[in-house]
Scaffold this active site. Structure first.
Site, PDB file in Angstrom:
ATOM      1  N   TYR A 140      12.739  10.594  -2.966  1.00 33.26           N
ATOM      2  CA  TYR A 140      12.167   9.539  -2.127  1.00 33.26           C
ATOM      3  C   TYR A 140      12.726   9.545  -0.705  1.00 33.26           C
ATOM      4  CZ  TYR A 140       9.842   7.201  -6.026  1.00 33.26           C
ATOM      5  OH  TYR A 140       9.016   6.890  -7.072  1.00 33.26           O
ATOM      6  N   LYS A 192      19.732  14.698 -15.986  1.00 30.67           N
ATOM      7  CA  LYS A 192      19.181  15.986 -16.425  1.00 30.67           C
ATOM      8  C   LYS A 192      20.237  17.033 -16.069  1.00 30.67           C
ATOM      9  CE  LYS A 192      15.761  18.532 -18.013  1.00 30.67           C
ATOM     10  NZ  LYS A 192      15.340  18.480 -19.439  1.00 30.67           N
ATOM     11  N   ASP A 226      14.358  13.364 -20.441  1.00 26.87           N
ATOM     12  CA  ASP A 226      13.274  13.635 -21.402  1.00 26.87           C
ATOM     13  C   ASP A 226      13.596  12.993 -22.755  1.00 26.87           C
ATOM     14  OD1 ASP A 226      15.363  15.462 -21.531  1.00 26.87           O
ATOM     15  OD2 ASP A 226      14.103  17.221 -21.864  1.00 26.87           O
ATOM     16  N   ASP A 250      11.769   5.616 -11.651  1.00 29.61           N
ATOM     17  CA  ASP A 250      10.361   5.268 -11.441  1.00 29.61           C
ATOM     18  C   ASP A 250       9.570   5.554 -12.711  1.00 29.61           C
ATOM     19  OD1 ASP A 250       7.948   4.638 -10.088  1.00 29.61           O
ATOM     20  OD2 ASP A 250       7.564   6.783  -9.884  1.00 29.61           O
ATOM     21  N   ASP A 254       7.944   2.717 -16.033  1.00 33.95           N
ATOM     22  CA  ASP A 254       6.555   2.478 -16.430  1.00 33.95           C
ATOM     23  C   ASP A 254       6.443   2.527 -17.959  1.00 33.95           C
ATOM     24  OD1 ASP A 254       5.621   2.100 -13.854  1.00 33.95           O
ATOM     25  OD2 ASP A 254       3.949   3.505 -14.058  1.00 33.95           O
TER      26      ASP A 254
HETATM   27  C1  IPM Z   1       7.250   1.515  -8.090  1.00 35.90           C
HETATM   28  C2  IPM Z   1       6.093   2.213  -7.488  1.00 35.90           C
HETATM   29  C3  IPM Z   1       6.518   2.794  -6.147  1.00 35.90           C
HETATM   30  C4  IPM Z   1       7.625   3.796  -6.395  1.00 35.90           C
HETATM   31  C5  IPM Z   1       5.364   3.427  -5.342  1.00 35.90           C
HETATM   32  C6  IPM Z   1       4.197   2.492  -5.186  1.00 35.90           C
HETATM   33  C7  IPM Z   1       5.839   3.924  -3.999  1.00 35.90           C
HETATM   34  O1  IPM Z   1       5.585   3.192  -8.344  1.00 35.90           O
HETATM   35  O2  IPM Z   1       7.724   0.527  -7.489  1.00 35.90           O
HETATM   36  O3  IPM Z   1       7.712   1.916  -9.157  1.00 35.90           O
HETATM   37  O4  IPM Z   1       7.366   4.973  -6.654  1.00 35.90           O
HETATM   38  O5  IPM Z   1       8.778   3.385  -6.324  1.00 35.90           O
HETATM   39 MN    MN Z   2       6.549   3.234 -10.255  1.00 32.90          MN
END
Ligand code: IPM
Ligand code: MN
Length: 361
Positions: A140, A192, A226, A250, A254
């Site tokens: 990032y 990793k 992983d 990140d 999710d």
């Molecule tokens: C998150 C999102 C962001 C990230 C994107 C929208 C830049 O996916 O907050 O997890 O990758 O951090």
């Molecule tokens: Mn994200």
């Protein structure tokens, strides 16, 4: 009598359903403030896709210096269907995270009562951990570029960068957080080390050095990224606090959001823990454009983000009341967490939580 505490909060509703969920978050925050005898002074900012399309400017040059004057930032969502992906994400969300040096992204993964998880046989006692994601470095950081763009010889690099300083400050936060959480007192480094030997070699050395020296009471574990995704599904109860880099954080959060019942409930905090640091709290689900203006989106993630904000501001009791109210609403009211299937509208869910907070003992 002690003077009534007062906090200045910048509110960035943003795009899509962001403003709708933020409105419910604010409703609940105000109920908590009234109950716990503090005041919130809110200032709205119109940053987002509509403003960009209107003015051609993603974020005014002085945005960070303006936002630095607040005690915290409450953010809805960034992302607009008419704006090319990347522009708003990088130009608003990532820019604010970097410029305000919010080097922690704190993402609790908690299955509330009554919420359906896709993980068979697991319940709220099994799914309750927190991911501490580094939030300013890694891939990032924006180091890299392209050569010979658009030709067969094209070269692209995007380098993952970690400094010892950046790793140490994230680890310190994670160790302190694990101690304060006081649950299993277990911190897992997710990396990793078998492939990213330089990057996660640094993380691993720093992790053990700091643990040996300052945190003998915290149990240290390690898991490859992983394998971590496998354990999230198979044995989520193994985790207490996880610390990891920006990119892995990140991705795994999710998955974490899904096992806790989806984006309708997942909240996060972009935290600058340093004295005077300004942190930003958000539902992590995005702007969900197709539900905009329909009063069907689930505001609980935004409400939970507000709860995290109060915790960070030191209003622990108010935050605990909000958490309890969310649990009551998921456990006894909502049919589902999905947009349009809750059995209640967006505003009704906000009303339910706010009422429970007002009535809390
Ligand atoms: C998150 C999102 C962001 C990230 C994107 C929208 C830049 O996916 O907050 O997890 O990758 O951090
Ligand atoms: Mn994200």
């Amino acid at each position: 009598m002690a003077e009534k505490k007062s906090y200045n909060i910048a509110v960035l509703g943003g795009d899509g359903t962001g403003p709708e969920v933020v409105r419910e978050g604010v409703k609940v925050l105000q109920a908590a403030a009234a109950k716990h005898n503090f005041t919130l002074n809110l200032t709205d900012f119109d940053f987002g896709g509509d403003r960009y399309l209107r003015t051609g400017e993603v974020l005014p040059a002085n945005a960070s210096s303006e936002l630095r004057k607040f005690n915290a930032i409450f953010l809805g969502a960034i992302g607009h269907p008419d704006v090319k992906p990347g522009i708003l994400e990088k130009g608003i969300l990532l820019r604010l995270r970097f410029e305000l040096d919010q080097y922690i992204n704190l993402r609790p993964v908690k299955l509330y009562p009554g919420v359906e998880t896709p993980i068979k046989g697991k319940g709220p006692e099994d799914i309750d951990f927190v991911v501490v994601r580094e939030n300013t470095q890694d891939a990032y950081a924006g180091m890299g570029g392209v050569l010979h763009e658009g030709t067969p010889q094209e070269v692209a690099t995007q380098t993952a960068v970690y400094t010892r300083f950046g790793v140490d400050r994230c680890l310190k936060y994670a160790f302190d957080y694990t101690r304060k959480r006081n649950r299993r007192k277990q911190l897992t480094l997710c990396g990793k080390t078998n492939v990213l030997t330089y990057l996660y070699g640094l993380w691993e050395r720093a992790f053990h050095e700091m643990g040996d020296k300052d945190y003998p009471d915290i149990k240290r574990e390690y898991a490859h990224v992983d394998a971590t995704t496998m354990w999230f599904v198979k044995n989520p109860e193994w985790f207490d606090v996880i610390v990891t880099g920006n990119m892995f954080g990140d991705i795994i959060t999710d998955l974490g959001a899904m096992i806790q019942g989806g984006m309708g409930i997942a909240a996060g905090g972009n935290i600058n823990p340093d004295p005077g640091g300004v942190s930003m709290f958000e539902p992590i689900g995005g702007s969900a454009p197709k539900y905009t203006g329909k009063n069907v989106i689930n505001p609980l993630a935004a409400i939970a983000a507000g709860q995290m904000m109060l915790e960070t501001l030191g209003e622990d009791k108010a935050a605990a009341d909000i958490e309890q109210a969310i649990a009551t609403v998921t456990g006894t009211k909502l049919k589902s967490l999905a947009a349009g299937k809750m059995g209640y509208s967006t505003t009704e869910v906000g009303d339910l939580v706010a009422q429970l907070v007002a009535d809390a003992k």
